[in-house]
Motif scaffolding. Structure first.
Motif, mmCIF file in Angstrom:
data_model
loop_
_atom_site.group_PDB
_atom_site.id
_atom_site.type_symbol
_atom_site.label_atom_id
_atom_site.label_comp_id
_atom_site.label_asym_id
_atom_site.label_seq_id
_atom_site.Cartn_x
_atom_site.Cartn_y
_atom_site.Cartn_z
ATOM 1 N N ARG A 192 -5.202 1.504 -1.617
ATOM 2 C CA ARG A 192 -5.108 1.832 -0.199
ATOM 3 C C ARG A 192 -3.801 2.563 0.099
ATOM 4 N NH1 ARG A 192 -7.689 -2.994 3.390
ATOM 5 N NH2 ARG A 192 -7.427 -1.360 4.961
ATOM 6 N N ARG A 231 0.852 -1.172 0.000
ATOM 7 C CA ARG A 231 0.000 0.000 0.000
ATOM 8 C C ARG A 231 0.899 1.237 0.000
ATOM 9 N NH1 ARG A 231 -4.127 -2.018 4.860
ATOM 10 N NH2 ARG A 231 -4.622 -4.053 3.915
ATOM 11 N N GLU A 253 -8.393 -0.749 -6.120
ATOM 12 C CA GLU A 253 -7.858 -2.042 -5.684
ATOM 13 C C GLU A 253 -8.273 -3.143 -6.654
ATOM 14 O OE1 GLU A 253 -6.056 -3.121 -2.725
ATOM 15 O OE2 GLU A 253 -5.468 -1.006 -2.771
#
Length: 654
Positions: free
Chosen positions: A458, A437, A649
């Motif tokens: 994220r 991330r 994502e």
């Protein structure tokens, strides 16, 4: 039917099919984010993601794609749909997608866009627009989790008092799904294995005792730099051959015999090292030494093995791992903060290993004749490649030890850093790393800086440096931006150095004022045709503005907000009622007005049957802020950001 006419119709039909095929031919924009080359299919038209979106009301998400250009492209156009007209003006913060929202109170049908000129015309993502309903946003927030942490010193047993403060003095509201924890740097590369294990053990003990999780940083920079560790060749990793070599284009330094020997024919007196400096004279090390990097990977693996042993295989007390602390070049911004010398403009890294790596990619990295866009681009991507390689090594180690934990990269966010500033690439792109991330050092934050970062998936604010000399109101604003833009967590660095209670206080203020914070404008002054406003430092954007207006009859009104140079920022429409003393205008996207800047607010109304808008006087009151109130709906903005992040994502997993 006449055979000639039939032939003509056949030819025309084939031409129409061919033209349709040409029009439908995929167009794309390509460029780099960090060290990664990306391609995004784009369209000139606004099309729905699916037919189902046409029947939904809520927030319409429209994704633009910006080209990879040094100055950043600006799109200025109008979106029209059923029951609304929305004006959009935005300069991209870098290459790639960026999503904004339009509030649709009735089911969205078809959308169209119109720009004033071809240079302002947008490129839209070929994925198409979609609508997020209130129910979908509520569902997203029901799964939400946001964590607030503070850095403690794992090598100092006295740091337990800081963990205790975090555990006992941050007052959470469980309904908001906000939790707390602590963080610590594990200096895996320059301590003995026993010392590394002791630091991890301290963290494990504190996490269990105070029942809050730990975020662990695997750090080999700053105080974690392995200067005195043997390199296996009779030297240490602090030797000059492992150091970043700098170049001062506008100043000469005394001759350095060691440096001259290292660089050979390339040497001149503009070359220098990153030391002396005020940070314990710690030299910045090159990112292109295979020996040094392999040493890092080996010691990082050993630290993970110690983590597993100390945890007896159960690492649930660990929230995540983040990698490094500001891996970057020693450049002008570093030198400007160096009280031990002042060189001025400074570039890095020209270690022979770095020069050889560039040459292998077909780039002659030679600062003596200036740095071309090609050289700057290679240098920029080199930092991203370092982050990617370390992430790959750590993920491999995690897998081998059967440890499953989220991993964050680490980079500063800023636009104005070497070597990306002049080629249109922000330092935040170094955090764009596959298998992790995005972890950013977020301070002095603008919402617009993060509109594209949430498109990467994220992310977290892994390092909010408290000891920056700014008022904690600015730090509170950074926490609010972090939350609104969908980050997983906010990690306060060096909070004890400015007075730990000050940081605890602003964190509690943030929690207390959720979901919507409302404040008087810091300043409001009447000008011809409107009001000039300034925002408070702790609220540098708003999703609604309340203006003191009195009119004689009910009518439609429009507010426009521009900067002092006349550049459009935002607009909104509302109803003015005859007996109102004030009117509220709402915005689906936060209107950004930094506290050191100002904006001009004007209001217009439609009079009678005319379609034209006519300016209306705004009568300021004696209230604080001249009666102008700004408000920010942080909860809705977070929900919208999380919707974008979830979609990103999915796209990155494809």
């Amino acid at each position: 039917m006449d055979s000639t006419l039939l032939l003509v119709r056949l030819v025309v039909g084939l031409l129409l099919i061919a033209c349709s095929a040409i029009a439908a031919e995929a167009v794309s924009l390509s460029g780099y984010i960090g060290s990664h080359h990306n391609i995004y299919p784009v369209s000139n038209n606004l099309v729905p993601e699916s037919a189902h979106n046409r029947g939904k009301s809520g927030y319409i998400a429209i994704t633009e794609v910006y080209p990879d250009t040094p100055s950043g492209a600006q799109y200025h156009y109008t979106v029209r749909g059923d029951g609304f007209e929305y004006e959009r003006c935005n300069r991209g913060a870098g290459f790639g997608p960026e999503t904004f929202f339009i509030k649709a109170d009735q089911p969205a049908g078809s959308l169209s866009s119109r720009s004033k000129s071809s240079s302002d015309a947008p490129r839209f993502s070929s994925d198409g627009w979609r609508v997020f309903t209130k129910e979908e946003l509520d569902e997203i927030m029901a799964r939400d989790n946001f964590r607030i942490l503070g850095l403690v010193h794992s090598f100092d047993i006295k740091s337990e008092r800081l963990v205790k403060m975090l555990a006992e003095q941050i007052h959470l509201d469980p309904k908001r799904r906000i939790s707390k924890g602590f963080s610590a740097e594990i200096r895996f590369a320059n301590q003995s294995p026993e010392r590394v294990a002791a630091e991890i053990q301290n963290c494990a003990d504190w996490a269990v005792k105070y029942e809050i999780p730990a975020m662990l940083g695997w750090v080999s920079w700053w105080s974690g730099t392995p200067l005195r560790m043997p390199d296996g060749e009779g030297k240490t990793f602090g030797d000059i051959k492992y150091q970043q070599i700098c170049y001062a284009p506008n100043s000469e330094q005394p001759e350095d015999v060691q440096l001259k020997e290292l660089l050979g024919d390339r040497y001149n007196n503009h070359y220098c090292l990153s030391a002396p400096n005020q940070w314990s004279n710690t030299p910045w090390l090159t990112m292109n030494s295979s020996a040094l990097n392999q040493y890092r990977y080996k010691r990082a693996d050993e630290a993970l093995e110690a983590l597993k042993k100390i945890s007896d295989g159960d690492v649930q007390w660990v929230d995540n791992i983040y990698l490094e602390n500001e891996p970057r070049y020693w450049d002008t911004l570093c030198e400007d903060g160096n009280s031990k010398r002042k060189i001025g403009e400074l570039w890095a890294d020209f270690n022979p290993l770095t020069v050889a790596a560039a040459k292998a990619d077909g780039v002659d990295l030679n600062p003596a004749d200036g740095l071309s866009a090609q050289e700057l681009s290679w240098l920029f991507r080199n930092v991203g490649a370092y982050n990617q390689e370390f992430a790959d090594a750590l993920n491999k180690s995690l897998h081998s030890h059967n440890i499953s934990l989220p991993v964050y990269s680490h980079s500063l966010q800023h636009k104005f850093m070497f070597p990306g500033e002049s080629i249109g690439h922000a330092a935040s792109e170094w955090a764009y790393v596959n298998g992790t991330r995005s972890g950013l050092e977020g301070l002095w934050m603008r919402i617009s800086d993060f509109a594209r970062i949430r498109e990467w998936g994220r992310w977290a604010n892994v390092n909010r440096e408290e000891n920056d000399g700014h008022h904690t109101d600015a730090h509170l604003w950074d926490l609010r931006v972090t939350y609104m833009m969908g980050a997983d967590l906010y990690n306060s660095y060096n909070w004890d150095s400015i007075g730990a209670q000050r940081v605890i206080d602003y964190i509690n203020e943030f929690i207390r004022e959720l979901p919507t914070v409302t404040l008087a404008a810091a300043e409001a002054k009447p000008v011809a045709g409107g009001v000039v406003i300034k925002t408070p430092q702790k609220l540098q954007a708003f999703t609604s503005i309340t203006l003191p207006i009195t009119v004689g009859k009910t009518r439609e009104a429009r507010v426009r907000i521009i900067d002092p140079s006349g550049n459009f920022l935002a607009s909104s429409t509302s109803k003015l009622f005859a007996d109102d003393k004030k009117v509220v205008f709402d915005f689906p996207n936060p209107v950004e007005v930094c506290s050191n800047q100002s904006a001009i607010v004007t209001v217009e109304t439609k009079i009678g049957q005319k379609d034209e808008f006519t300016p209306v006087a705004i009568q300021l009151t004696d209230c604080p802020g001249g009666g102008v109130i700004v408000s920010l709906d942080m909860l809705t903005q977070r929900a919208l950001s999380l919707a974008i992040i979830a979609r990103a994502e999915q796209n990155r997993r494809k």
